[in-house]
Motif scaffolding. Structure first.
Motif, PDB file in Angstrom:
ATOM      1  N   ILE B  10     120.448 122.105  34.159  1.00 51.00           N
ATOM      2  CA  ILE B  10     121.633 121.675  34.912  1.00 51.00           C
ATOM      3  C   ILE B  10     121.636 122.248  36.320  1.00 51.00           C
ATOM      4  O   ILE B  10     121.843 121.539  37.288  1.00 51.00           O
ATOM      5  CB  ILE B  10     122.923 122.105  34.172  1.00 51.00           C
ATOM      6  CG1 ILE B  10     123.089 121.243  32.901  1.00 51.00           C
ATOM      7  CG2 ILE B  10     124.152 121.928  35.059  1.00 51.00           C
ATOM      8  CD1 ILE B  10     124.121 121.777  31.947  1.00 51.00           C
ATOM      9  N   LYS B  11     121.320 123.544  36.393  1.00 51.49           N
ATOM     10  CA  LYS B  11     121.271 124.178  37.697  1.00 51.49           C
ATOM     11  C   LYS B  11     120.242 123.472  38.586  1.00 51.49           C
ATOM     12  O   LYS B  11     120.522 123.090  39.721  1.00 51.49           O
ATOM     13  CB  LYS B  11     120.911 125.665  37.525  1.00 51.49           C
ATOM     14  CG  LYS B  11     121.384 126.533  38.671  1.00 51.49           C
ATOM     15  CD  LYS B  11     121.300 128.018  38.331  1.00 51.49           C
ATOM     16  CE  LYS B  11     119.933 128.588  38.607  1.00 51.49           C
ATOM     17  NZ  LYS B  11     119.808 130.009  38.246  1.00 51.49           N
ATOM     18  N   ASN B  12     119.049 123.302  38.013  1.00 51.08           N
ATOM     19  CA  ASN B  12     117.988 122.632  38.764  1.00 51.08           C
ATOM     20  C   ASN B  12     118.406 121.259  39.238  1.00 51.08           C
ATOM     21  O   ASN B  12     118.179 120.885  40.385  1.00 51.08           O
ATOM     22  CB  ASN B  12     116.735 122.492  37.888  1.00 51.08           C
ATOM     23  CG  ASN B  12     115.893 123.765  37.971  1.00 51.08           C
ATOM     24  OD1 ASN B  12     116.048 124.534  38.911  1.00 51.08           O
ATOM     25  ND2 ASN B  12     115.033 123.950  36.997  1.00 51.08           N
ATOM     26  N   MET B  13     119.018 120.529  38.321  1.00 55.31           N
ATOM     27  CA  MET B  13     119.396 119.169  38.676  1.00 55.31           C
ATOM     28  C   MET B  13     120.430 119.157  39.788  1.00 55.31           C
ATOM     29  O   MET B  13     120.331 118.387  40.718  1.00 55.31           O
ATOM     30  CB  MET B  13     119.935 118.434  37.450  1.00 55.31           C
ATOM     31  CG  MET B  13     118.824 117.999  36.506  1.00 55.31           C
ATOM     32  SD  MET B  13     119.469 117.143  35.071  1.00 55.31           S
ATOM     33  CE  MET B  13     119.997 115.603  35.824  1.00 55.31           C
ATOM     34  N   GLY B  14     121.391 120.099  39.702  1.00 54.73           N
ATOM     35  CA  GLY B  14     122.397 120.183  40.751  1.00 54.73           C
ATOM     36  C   GLY B  14     121.773 120.467  42.100  1.00 54.73           C
ATOM     37  O   GLY B  14     122.041 119.774  43.075  1.00 54.73           O
ATOM     38  N   ILE B  15     120.911 121.438  42.114  1.00 60.17           N
ATOM     39  CA  ILE B  15     120.233 121.804  43.359  1.00 60.17           C
ATOM     40  C   ILE B  15     119.357 120.657  43.852  1.00 60.17           C
ATOM     41  O   ILE B  15     119.387 120.295  45.025  1.00 60.17           O
ATOM     42  CB  ILE B  15     119.395 123.078  43.151  1.00 60.17           C
ATOM     43  CG1 ILE B  15     120.328 124.284  42.989  1.00 60.17           C
ATOM     44  CG2 ILE B  15     118.444 123.295  44.300  1.00 60.17           C
ATOM     45  CD1 ILE B  15     119.642 125.528  42.476  1.00 60.17           C
ATOM     46  N   GLN B  16     118.610 120.103  42.923  1.00 61.23           N
ATOM     47  CA  GLN B  16     117.724 118.991  43.266  1.00 61.23           C
ATOM     48  C   GLN B  16     118.513 117.841  43.884  1.00 61.23           C
ATOM     49  O   GLN B  16     118.122 117.270  44.883  1.00 61.23           O
ATOM     50  CB  GLN B  16     116.994 118.522  41.996  1.00 61.23           C
ATOM     51  CG  GLN B  16     115.493 118.340  42.175  1.00 61.23           C
ATOM     52  CD  GLN B  16     114.791 119.654  42.510  1.00 61.23           C
ATOM     53  OE1 GLN B  16     115.345 120.727  42.308  1.00 61.23           O
ATOM     54  NE2 GLN B  16     113.601 119.568  43.060  1.00 61.23           N
ATOM     55  N   GLU B  17     119.639 117.558  43.206  1.00 64.60           N
ATOM     56  CA  GLU B  17     120.461 116.442  43.694  1.00 64.60           C
ATOM     57  C   GLU B  17     121.020 116.724  45.079  1.00 64.60           C
ATOM     58  O   GLU B  17     121.026 115.850  45.941  1.00 64.60           O
ATOM     59  CB  GLU B  17     121.614 116.179  42.717  1.00 64.60           C
ATOM     60  CG  GLU B  17     121.203 115.315  41.542  1.00 64.60           C
ATOM     61  CD  GLU B  17     122.200 115.437  40.393  1.00 64.60           C
ATOM     62  OE1 GLU B  17     123.287 116.020  40.605  1.00 64.60           O
ATOM     63  OE2 GLU B  17     121.881 114.950  39.293  1.00 64.60           O
ATOM     64  N   ARG B  18     121.468 117.939  45.235  1.00 58.10           N
ATOM     65  CA  ARG B  18     121.992 118.299  46.560  1.00 58.10           C
ATOM     66  C   ARG B  18     120.896 118.177  47.609  1.00 58.10           C
ATOM     67  O   ARG B  18     121.112 117.678  48.702  1.00 58.10           O
ATOM     68  CB  ARG B  18     122.537 119.735  46.533  1.00 58.10           C
ATOM     69  CG  ARG B  18     122.915 120.243  47.922  1.00 58.10           C
ATOM     70  CD  ARG B  18     123.691 121.534  47.885  1.00 58.10           C
ATOM     71  NE  ARG B  18     123.047 122.606  47.121  1.00 58.10           N
ATOM     72  CZ  ARG B  18     122.014 123.322  47.565  1.00 58.10           C
ATOM     73  NH1 ARG B  18     121.490 123.074  48.752  1.00 58.10           N
ATOM     74  NH2 ARG B  18     121.493 124.271  46.814  1.00 58.10           N
ATOM     75  N   LYS B  19     119.685 118.601  47.235  1.00 59.40           N
ATOM     76  CA  LYS B  19     118.569 118.526  48.185  1.00 59.40           C
ATOM     77  C   LYS B  19     118.255 117.083  48.565  1.00 59.40           C
ATOM     78  O   LYS B  19     118.048 116.759  49.742  1.00 59.40           O
ATOM     79  CB  LYS B  19     117.335 119.194  47.592  1.00 59.40           C
ATOM     80  CG  LYS B  19     117.399 120.700  47.688  1.00 59.40           C
ATOM     81  CD  LYS B  19     116.078 121.341  47.316  1.00 59.40           C
ATOM     82  CE  LYS B  19     116.181 122.853  47.428  1.00 59.40           C
ATOM     83  NZ  LYS B  19     114.970 123.515  46.891  1.00 59.40           N
ATOM     84  N   VAL B  20     118.237 116.243  47.557  1.00 59.86           N
ATOM     85  CA  VAL B  20     117.991 114.822  47.825  1.00 59.86           C
ATOM     86  C   VAL B  20     119.095 114.282  48.720  1.00 59.86           C
ATOM     87  O   VAL B  20     118.841 113.551  49.673  1.00 59.86           O
ATOM     88  CB  VAL B  20     117.928 114.027  46.502  1.00 59.86           C
ATOM     89  CG1 VAL B  20     117.927 112.528  46.782  1.00 59.86           C
ATOM     90  CG2 VAL B  20     116.688 114.417  45.711  1.00 59.86           C
ATOM     91  N   ARG B  21     120.338 114.682  48.390  1.00 66.41           N
ATOM     92  CA  ARG B  21     121.488 114.232  49.179  1.00 66.41           C
ATOM     93  C   ARG B  21     121.358 114.706  50.625  1.00 66.41           C
ATOM     94  O   ARG B  21     121.507 113.925  51.560  1.00 66.41           O
ATOM     95  CB  ARG B  21     122.767 114.788  48.547  1.00 66.41           C
ATOM     96  CG  ARG B  21     123.911 113.796  48.497  1.00 66.41           C
ATOM     97  CD  ARG B  21     125.065 114.277  47.626  1.00 66.41           C
ATOM     98  NE  ARG B  21     125.392 115.679  47.787  1.00 66.41           N
ATOM     99  CZ  ARG B  21     125.431 116.554  46.779  1.00 66.41           C
ATOM    100  NH1 ARG B  21     125.168 116.163  45.548  1.00 66.41           N
ATOM    101  NH2 ARG B  21     125.756 117.811  46.992  1.00 66.41           N
TER     102      ARG B  21
END
Lengths: 221, 221
Positions: B10-21
DNA sequence: AAATTTACTAAACATTGTTTAGTTTGTCAA
DNA sequence: TTGACAAACTAAACAATGTTTAGTAAATTT
């Protein structure tokens, strides 16, 4: 004293003439070099330094003959318009207004496809941002359009075209031939080579139909 | 162990998503700045340094998001094609083939005149020399042309047009609307503003005549 | 807490159009 | 022919451009 006077004038004139000749030759060298480079790889490839190297002079020398890079391209553009206008005049010998206008369209497209670079410079590219301070520079361009309107008017007077609006009809015809020309020049890669001739022919037939429109309706096949 | 595993994801996905954003936002900033500069003074005015200053980053940062200046313009072009295709799709709800094709032409010219800069990038300028290694990049462009051919075919099948050659007819129609659009965009200064609307209207009427050609002949006024 | 990856930038590079200041060459009156 | 003047030309520099390199600082992972 007479002889001295005349020799002076003659000498001066000879020198003056040679100087004018040299200047024109130099200008031509620059223009030829610029066109050669433009042909090979487009506007971005034409640099003052490359032109200079081609004609074996220093970059600074070019500025003695042309104000800046823009003026070089503007001059090429003017040469293009001159050639364009001359070629278009050739159709004026045709008496029949419809045939004349159709021939006019054909000559237009022919010029564009045989002088892609000139046509690009004249009607497509915005690179040499136009210098329209002097209206006279644009003269042959205006003349060409006047010629078209004149030929359109002849057809309208003879009872062709649906509309009697010369201005709009001329613009529409110009749009058509310009569209054909510029798409072939700029987006030619989208069309297989073997189709191109066919497409040009077909498009010009449609042009003929537009011009003939009123006549063909009354014929009623 | 389960919770540890999931929180990690979940943490990774949140960070990943923010990075993509963030990345997408940054790309958009660059594109917006480029378009803004392009709008104001054309291609020559768009410099990496000016884009950088506009978005308040260093010039080098831009190269983390775009390979080079060309790619920025290529991306803008793709966005243009996307918008273009979407707007064209809107006419497909029209049932009558002739009305649909005429509307198609109108939408084409409308898009061009309302999005001059996009249209310029898409069909006129050669500046962002095309990167056609990947055919898929050109997809929406091809789709648009296929749409036109489809609509032309419907008309031909319904007995319109003189010619039955879909390819040539579609090209001729494209030429016509492209000609109208590009001349108005690039050579608009030649035409007084009060004439422009009239000219567009007149040209589109001629387009209607071309499409209707066969029908009108049989009517014989 | 240490290691690593990510996001960013200052500074430099080569290339561009253009200008400056100066040199060489040609012209001409005496 | 000579000395003054003008014309033709250029080397060197300038500022602006796209792009790369080498490095820093912050975020993230281990």
């Amino acid at each position: 004293m007479f002889s001295k006077f005349t020799t002076l004038i003659i000498k001066n004139m000879g020198i003056q003439e040679r100087k004018v000749r040299n200047r024109k030759e130099m200008e031509k060298h620059v223009l030829d070099a610029a066109m050669k480079l433009y042909l090979k790889e487009g506007y971005k490839n034409v640099t003052i330094r490359k032109i200079a190297k081609t004609i074996e002079y220093s970059p600074a020398t070019i500025y003695l003959y042309f104000k800046d890079k823009e003026e070089i391209f503007f001059t090429l553009q003017k040469l293009g318009f001159k050639k364009f206008y001359t070629e278009q005049l050739s159709v004026q010998t045709i008496k029949d207004p419809v045939k004349r206008l159709i021939a006019h369209g054909e000559v237009y497209v022919k010029f564009a496809l045989e002088n892609k670079e000139y046509y690009d410079l004249m009607f497509i590219t915005s690179e040499p941002v136009f210098m329209f301070k002097d209206r006279k520079d644009w003269d042959t361009g205006v003349n060409s359009y006047d010629l078209l309107k004149q030929n359109v008017k002849s057809c309208i007077d003879a009872g062709f075209f649906k509309s009697k609006d010369v201005e709009t009809t001329a613009f529409a015809l110009w749009s058509f031939v310009h569209g054909v020309s510029s798409l072939l020049i700029k987006r030619g890669f989208m069309i297989p080579d073997e189709f191109k001739k066919h497409i040009v022919k077909g498009s010009l037939e449609i042009l003929g139909q537009i011009i003939n429109s009123k006549q063909q309706i009354t014929i009623n096949k």
